[in-house]
Motif scaffolding. Structure first.
Motif, short mmCIF file in Angstrom:
data_model
loop_
_atom_site.label_atom_id
_atom_site.label_comp_id
_atom_site.label_asym_id
_atom_site.label_seq_id
_atom_site.Cartn_x
_atom_site.Cartn_y
_atom_site.Cartn_z
N ASP A 11 0.82 -1.20 0.00
CA ASP A 11 0.00 0.00 0.00
C ASP A 11 0.86 1.26 0.00
OD1 ASP A 11 -3.04 0.72 0.40
OD2 ASP A 11 -1.91 2.12 1.64
N MET A 14 2.11 1.70 -3.53
CA MET A 14 1.07 2.10 -4.45
C MET A 14 0.56 3.52 -4.19
SD MET A 14 0.78 -0.22 -6.64
CE MET A 14 -0.66 0.41 -7.46
N HIS A 70 -0.73 6.51 -10.91
CA HIS A 70 -1.43 5.59 -10.01
C HIS A 70 -1.85 6.27 -8.70
CE1 HIS A 70 2.75 5.74 -8.83
NE2 HIS A 70 2.45 5.22 -7.65
N SER A 101 -8.39 1.41 -2.82
CA SER A 101 -7.80 1.28 -4.15
C SER A 101 -8.49 2.22 -5.13
CB SER A 101 -7.94 -0.16 -4.64
OG SER A 101 -7.25 -1.05 -3.79
#
Length: 232
Positions: A11, A14, A70, A101
């Motif tokens: 996480d 990301m 992202h 997400s």
């Protein structure tokens, strides 16, 4: 590591920028550092036990590239606020929080024939539109070279060859044998952040042949960590 720790690490990755940085040695040159106000002269000082000539390192440029498609706008703001807190030494406001997400990107309309027909190095976008940013930053560094240091650059390179990756080591050997001024670098100062400078200094050195053999024995309580060098 536990499953929860792995998920936290994923996480963090990301929700952070993808960065690549490279410092080329092709443009680096050395010039004698100067001292004095009215009568300028080449700077020579004693570093520990060794007399050293000081040089300014020119052309030290860091090229960095960043991708962040992202990330959500909230991720970008949080990362910016966290970096500001870190630079101010405020660690209390740098707590990690899991975030949901992002929605998946739209399905691509690029066909396989279109993909393979693109020019090399210019692939079509198959996911989210790219958000890329590049920057260059110049650094001012100094190095002090001593000609009476008892160890040569070649001996140091032989030691580093054992621990350095082959590709990077070849670049290091080429740089240190062809571009460094004469002598051994007894002092190196390179800025790594606007207010932080990394300094490496060799103040004393001696060759020893009377070191006890016990210094080279593996302790009986030593246990190999299989995760330490997973690629070996």
């Amino acid at each position: 590591e536990s499953e929860q720790e792995l998920e936290d690490e994923v996480d963090i990755l990301m929700s952070s920028d993808i960065m690549a940085a490279q410092m080329s040695t092709k443009r680096i040159t050395f010039s004698r550092a100067q001292s004095g106000w009215l009568f300028r002269e080449d700077k020579t000082e004693r570093v520990g036990e060794f007399e050293a000539d000081f040089y300014a390192v020119n052309g030290l440029i860091l090229d960095s590239r960043k991708r962040r498609e992202h990330l959500s706008p909230d991720d970008v703001q949080k990362n910016k606020a966290m970096m500001e807190n870190l630079t101010k030494g405020n660690w209390n406001n740098c707590e990690f929080q899991r975030r949901p997400s992002l929605p998946p990107p739209e399905e691509t309309s690029v066909t396989w024939d279109e993909y393979i027909s693109e020019t090399p190095g210019n692939p079509p976008c198959l996911g989210r539109p790219w958000t890329a940013k590049g920057s260059t930053k110049s650094f001012k560094a100094t190095v002090a070279m001593s000609k009476n240091f008892p160890m040569s650059i070649e001996v140091l390179l032989d030691v580093l060859e054992v621990i350095a990756p082959f590709k990077q080591f070849q670049k290091l050997r080429e740089f240190m044998t062809t571009k460094l001024p004469d002598g051994f670098p007894v002092k190196i100062e390179i800025p790594v952040f606007p207010t932080v400078t990394a300094k490496v200094t060799f103040t004393s050195f001696e060759w020893r042949d009377d070191i006890d053999d016990s210094m080279f024995l593996i302790p009986p309580n030593f246990r190999e960590d299989p995760n330490r060098f997973p690629d070996l």
